[in-house]
Design a protein around this motif. Structure first.
Motif, short mmCIF file in Angstrom:
data_model
loop_
_atom_site.label_atom_id
_atom_site.label_comp_id
_atom_site.label_asym_id
_atom_site.label_seq_id
_atom_site.Cartn_x
_atom_site.Cartn_y
_atom_site.Cartn_z
N UNK A 57 7.12 -4.87 -40.21
CA UNK A 57 6.25 -5.57 -39.27
C UNK A 57 7.05 -6.46 -38.31
N UNK A 58 8.05 -7.18 -38.87
CA UNK A 58 8.84 -8.09 -38.02
C UNK A 58 9.68 -7.30 -37.01
N UNK A 59 10.21 -6.13 -37.41
CA UNK A 59 10.99 -5.31 -36.47
C UNK A 59 10.12 -4.83 -35.31
N UNK A 60 8.87 -4.44 -35.63
CA UNK A 60 7.95 -3.98 -34.58
C UNK A 60 7.64 -5.15 -33.63
N UNK A 61 7.37 -6.32 -34.23
CA UNK A 61 7.09 -7.53 -33.44
C UNK A 61 8.26 -7.83 -32.50
N UNK A 62 9.49 -7.75 -33.04
CA UNK A 62 10.67 -8.07 -32.25
C UNK A 62 10.85 -7.10 -31.09
N UNK A 63 10.49 -5.84 -31.30
CA UNK A 63 10.60 -4.86 -30.21
C UNK A 63 9.60 -5.19 -29.10
N UNK A 64 8.40 -5.64 -29.50
CA UNK A 64 7.39 -6.04 -28.50
C UNK A 64 7.91 -7.27 -27.74
N UNK A 65 8.52 -8.21 -28.47
CA UNK A 65 9.10 -9.40 -27.83
C UNK A 65 10.21 -9.01 -26.85
N UNK A 66 11.02 -8.02 -27.25
CA UNK A 66 12.13 -7.56 -26.39
C UNK A 66 11.58 -6.95 -25.10
N UNK A 67 10.53 -6.15 -25.24
CA UNK A 67 9.90 -5.54 -24.06
C UNK A 67 9.35 -6.64 -23.14
N UNK A 68 8.68 -7.63 -23.74
CA UNK A 68 8.12 -8.76 -22.98
C UNK A 68 9.23 -9.50 -22.22
N UNK A 69 10.38 -9.73 -22.90
CA UNK A 69 11.51 -10.46 -22.29
C UNK A 69 12.10 -9.67 -21.12
N UNK A 70 12.31 -8.37 -21.32
CA UNK A 70 12.93 -7.54 -20.28
C UNK A 70 12.02 -7.39 -19.06
N UNK A 71 10.70 -7.42 -19.29
CA UNK A 71 9.77 -7.31 -18.16
C UNK A 71 9.79 -8.55 -17.28
N UNK A 72 10.36 -9.66 -17.81
CA UNK A 72 10.43 -10.90 -17.03
C UNK A 72 11.70 -10.99 -16.17
N UNK A 73 12.63 -10.03 -16.35
CA UNK A 73 13.89 -10.07 -15.59
C UNK A 73 13.62 -9.92 -14.09
N UNK A 74 12.77 -8.96 -13.72
CA UNK A 74 12.46 -8.75 -12.29
C UNK A 74 11.78 -9.97 -11.65
N UNK A 75 10.73 -10.55 -12.30
CA UNK A 75 10.13 -11.78 -11.73
C UNK A 75 11.14 -12.92 -11.60
N UNK A 76 12.09 -13.01 -12.56
CA UNK A 76 13.10 -14.08 -12.52
C UNK A 76 14.04 -13.86 -11.32
N UNK A 77 14.42 -12.60 -11.10
CA UNK A 77 15.26 -12.28 -9.92
C UNK A 77 14.52 -12.63 -8.63
N UNK A 78 13.24 -12.29 -8.60
CA UNK A 78 12.43 -12.57 -7.39
C UNK A 78 12.32 -14.08 -7.15
N UNK A 79 12.17 -14.85 -8.25
CA UNK A 79 12.05 -16.32 -8.12
C UNK A 79 13.37 -16.92 -7.61
N UNK A 80 14.51 -16.29 -7.98
CA UNK A 80 15.83 -16.82 -7.59
C UNK A 80 16.27 -16.34 -6.20
N UNK A 81 15.49 -15.42 -5.59
CA UNK A 81 15.93 -14.83 -4.32
C UNK A 81 16.19 -15.86 -3.22
N UNK A 82 15.33 -16.88 -3.04
CA UNK A 82 15.59 -17.81 -1.91
C UNK A 82 16.67 -18.87 -2.17
N UNK A 83 17.32 -18.86 -3.35
CA UNK A 83 18.26 -19.95 -3.67
C UNK A 83 19.56 -19.86 -2.86
N UNK A 84 20.22 -21.02 -2.66
CA UNK A 84 21.43 -21.07 -1.84
C UNK A 84 22.66 -21.59 -2.59
#
Length: 456
Positions: free
Chosen positions: A86-113
């Protein structure tokens, strides 16, 4: 744990990793002016660009504990138990959730100088993030999400794997769905039979159970029907179950165990394919915790009039105040000036009792630490020398455990300071020699001051 500390004053972090990063920085501040100024540039940009600040904060707050996730992902369990599956399955869902946030994080950092924020944005261009996510989405459903609430998370784990990958898994899931539908149907029938407002509830400890909000007087004879067991009452809320529901819960658990076991085998196979690319997550974890800490520094500045510190060969604080005292009193305390130069680097502070001498000394050390971790400082203007060590001799108490009297403890601490201080140390001593007679105390103070002045 106590908010009345420097950590409590600055801890506006949104992730566990950011909180740990802040704590380790306070315990071990930076000693390189260039690195500190790079951080201060980031904080300045976050304060000047509201869109960047709120955009980053919104994305960062969605991240889970990436460091902990990494450590459990790479562990190989000793036994294949249901809990481990059960914990391994949970961790894989957490990993998917984390990786899906990479693109929004890149977008948020786009205007930085600033160089540091740009470097973090560039490090997120790593193709391995997309590779891992692609491998996960071939097996895991696109709409599988990290959710709060034990039942919704259990449903996510149950239906995480896409259909048609394993026929037996699809059959087991259909069985589980039928059992859950039967439980809901049975509770609806019971509600109609007894004409009571029953509803289905779930907890991880009890499984499915019946709950209802009803006044005691509305029940026949003020009691529930005899077929209901394990009754608990809180105010007007009754929680209970029945023999049939207990049996159905057992069937449900059995079905779940089968689902978890089959899902676990698929997840393990998937994780083995991912392991080669997983190093990029250490980089992501570092980026998230650092950004979280810098956002916390910027957040602290918005709540009080902090100023950006400068680094020169002079310690000068104009109208500085104690940051923790401000938090305790909920208002700005009395401000004070501090001035130390190469030629005038020794100050003796005198004044009546309760005039704030100790608070003033502590304030200098706290401001020094704040400046050297890359935070703004509570003052109108401030300039600091980079110190490599801060030595303090504050507070009075004996220590029964080490068999040391108040005087003995004082002498041990001043000995340690004298033996380890150098020209890049900040030394703060509060009432030395208080544990002995006035004459001897003055003699000790005089000798210690003389020695420290000769150090330069």
């Amino acid at each position: 744990r106590n908010g009345h500390t420097l950590f409590g004053v600055l801890n506006y972090t949104r992730t566990p990793g950011g909180s740990r990063r802040l704590r380790s920085n306070i315990l071990e501040p930076l000693v390189d002016a260039e690195t500190i100024n790079t951080r201060l540039d980031c904080v300045q940009e976050l304060l000047q660009d509201e869109e960047l600040f709120f955009g980053l904060q919104a994305v960062i707050s969605k991240f889970l504990d990436t460091e902990q996730l990494l450590s459990v992902l790479v562990q190989i369990p000793k036994q294949d138990t249901v809990k481990n599956a059960e914990s391994k399955i949970t961790n894989l869902i957490y990993l998917k959730h984390t990786l899906e946030l990479v693109e929004p994080l890149k977008a948020a950092l786009r205007p930085c100088n600033t160089p540091l924020l740009r470097a973090y944005r560039d490090s997120l261009q790593d193709t391995r993030f997309a590779v891992i996510l692609e491998k996960i989405t071939t097996v895991i459903n696109d709409d599988t999400r990290y959710t709060k609430g034990c039942l919704s998370m259990r449903t996510q784990k149950c239906y995480a794997i896409k259909p048609n990958i394993n026929e037996f898994l699809d059959i087991a899931r259909r069985t589980y769905t039928e059992i859950v539908d039967d439980i809901a149907g049975m509770i609806t029938q019971l509600a109609e039979k007894y004409n009571l407002p029953m509803k289905t509830s779930f907890s991880s400890a009890r499984g499915f159970f019946i709950q209802m909000n009803v006044d005691c007087s509305a029940l026949p004879n003020g009691q529930l029907p005899s077929e209901f067991t394990k009754i608990t009452k809180m105010k007007n809320t009754y929680s209970f179950t029945s023999a049939d529901l207990i049996k159905m819960n057992e069937r449900c658990q059995e079905s779940l165990r089968e689902i978890y076991h089959m899902t676990y085998l698929i997840v393990c196979k998937l994780l083995n394919e991912i392991y080669d690319h997983i190093h990029c997550l250490y980089k992501l974890s570092d980026v998230v915790s650092m950004l979280d800490m810098l956002l916390a520094f910027a957040h602290a500045c918005t709540l009080s009039d902090y100023v950006r510190p400068e680094f020169t060969d002079t310690l000068a604080i104009k109208q500085g105040w104690h940051p923790i005292l401000e938090k305790i009193a909920m208002e700005k305390p009395v401000s004070n000036n501090t001035y130390l130069t190469e030629g005038n680097n020794f100050v003796i502070i005198t004044g009546p009792n309760m005039s704030g001498k100790s608070t003033y000394l502590k304030q200098i050390a706290l401001c020094q630490v704040m400046a050297q971790i890359g935070s703004y400082v509570p003052a109108e203007y401030c300039s600091f020398r980079i110190t490599e060590q801060i030595f303090t001799r504050i507070g009075m108490d004996d220590d029964i455990e080490t068999n040391a009297s108040t005087f003995m403890k004082e002498m041990k601490e001043i000995t340690y300071i004298i033996q380890n201080a150098n020209d890049k140390s900040l030394i703060i001593i509060d009432e030395l020699g208080r544990g002995t007679s006035a004459e001897e105390g003055i003699g000790i103070c005089y000798a210690a001051c003389e020695y420290l002045l000769n150090l330069k």
